[in-house]
Design an enzyme around this catalytic site. Sequence first.
Site, short mmCIF file in Angstrom:
data_model
loop_
_atom_site.label_atom_id
_atom_site.label_comp_id
_atom_site.label_asym_id
_atom_site.label_seq_id
_atom_site.Cartn_x
_atom_site.Cartn_y
_atom_site.Cartn_z
CG HIS A 19 2.55 8.68 11.35
ND1 HIS A 19 2.86 9.97 11.75
CD2 HIS A 19 3.75 8.06 11.18
CE1 HIS A 19 4.16 10.12 11.80
NE2 HIS A 19 4.74 8.97 11.46
NE ARG A 40 -0.95 25.38 -10.20
CZ ARG A 40 -0.23 24.51 -9.52
NH1 ARG A 40 -0.73 23.30 -9.27
NH2 ARG A 40 0.95 24.82 -9.05
CB SER A 81 34.14 18.16 19.08
OG SER A 81 35.50 17.94 18.77
CG ASP A 123 11.70 14.38 0.93
OD1 ASP A 123 11.41 13.30 0.38
OD2 ASP A 123 11.26 14.72 2.05
CG ASP A 137 15.73 10.04 13.20
OD1 ASP A 137 15.63 10.37 12.01
OD2 ASP A 137 14.98 10.48 14.09
CB THR A 159 5.32 25.04 4.70
OG1 THR A 159 6.59 25.71 4.66
CG2 THR A 159 5.34 23.96 5.76
CE1 TYR A 211 12.86 14.95 6.52
CE2 TYR A 211 12.38 13.06 7.92
CZ TYR A 211 12.59 14.41 7.77
OH TYR A 211 12.52 15.25 8.86
NE ARG A 258 -2.75 2.36 3.52
CZ ARG A 258 -2.09 3.11 4.40
NH1 ARG A 258 -0.89 2.73 4.83
NH2 ARG A 258 -2.61 4.23 4.84
#
Length: 471
Positions: free
Chosen positions: A145, A334, A246, A216, A206, A268, A212, A54
């Site tokens: 989620h 649009r 360091s 992305d 992580d 965003t 991503y 899925r």
Amino acid sequence: MGAFCNEELPLSQKLSFASAHDRRFSKHVLDNVHGTITLDPLSLRFIDTEQFQRLRDLKQLGLAYMVYPGAVHSRFEHSLGVYWLAGEAVTKLQTHQGSELGIDRFDLQTVKIAGLLHDIGHGPFSHLFERAFLPRVLNGAKWSHEEMSVRMVDYIVDEHNIEIDSQSLKRVKEMILASSEIALPKSMKEKHFLYDIVANGRNGIDVDKFDYIARDCRACGLGCNFQFERLMETMRVLGDEICYRSKDYLTIHKLFATRADLYRTVYTHAKVKAIELMFVDALLETNNCLGITSHVDDPAEYWKLDDTILKTIETSPKQELTEAKKIISRIRRRDLYQFCNEYAVPKDQLDHFKDVTPQDIVCSQKTSEVMLREEDVAVSNVRIDLTRGRHNPLESIKFFKDYETEDSFSIQDDRISHLLPASYQDMIVRVYSKKAELVEAVSDAFENFQMRTYGTKAQVHSTPEKKKRRV
């Protein structure tokens, strides 16, 4: 004779005899970010299910592909990427510190499966479903989620009779929830650093972000200056915590800064948010007819929800979906909600900020030929930070000097550079008019709201006259 008998065994028993490195039962896929990824037998048992497949129909960036055409990658390949990086991270620690850390093959398998399944509970169109749609229809009930991912894991194991050690399964679920608000107590009395690899609730570094951010940026055609490979090669466990050299301080800062740039530039983007606002309105119109919220508490039904819901609405002959179809038709053509203006909440107001609502804008209207209604206005409250709200995430990270010492320590950013930011969070308020002919009225009301709230106009400039005159 022995070989013949082995062929007659059930597949599940064959897999129990196969190690993660047994090429007879492993498969390879070519990933456009990490190259060749090897899938071990247990991971394939999860991957080759309807519930995991899925994820192919869940776009990683939701509706961002309508602005960034290349952003059509799915949570399927992201999950494979996190699975691979999780395994690589554990393997590198095992190679350099295996004897002192006590890392075994069950640890490796557990972390890899947690990486594989960490997003199995995502809904249609990425975070839009969880953060923008469900809060409007669940009447205050909490839903995440991550929690659904854990429930889906149990469902898949039961539904497909997957043989997995019960203690390992428990730890997989704990690792999935490790950075969420509902994190479970760690059942392991030691090796807590393993919980920081997939979803790091301790400091935010992580392999989920490693994947991503790289994926992305690549999909959207953006450059990525952050190189996670450097951190994976040099990280080290001290005091049951993953620490970094360091001299990698600025590399880690670049991780969080790149993530913030992606939020501002892609996730965003003003037009992405306009399309999201429209699609949420369409989902609200269809919820009763399609019974969307009736799926979110039952994994057996939930896995049937994916991004194809947009096409389902768009092509449905049901009269009840007429309004939703009109909204989607506007998106296709649009004819979007018109962005009027935005402002960044003043720094000294961030602690007391409350989300701005359409009612706030409408109530700020003074004199106008047109009286605005709440349904004429859409507001997007955008929060962008470095993963720790107003706090510097690097304050939570431990560093070490070199491989000769056993001490770890924190670093204050002013010891590194005076060019680093003094603030770590932006709050941006954007206002949209749902009708082109109301842009001027909405823009004026928005300016009045700023004057009433802050005593000044916080926006950079007024809404362009050309946009106001557009009909």
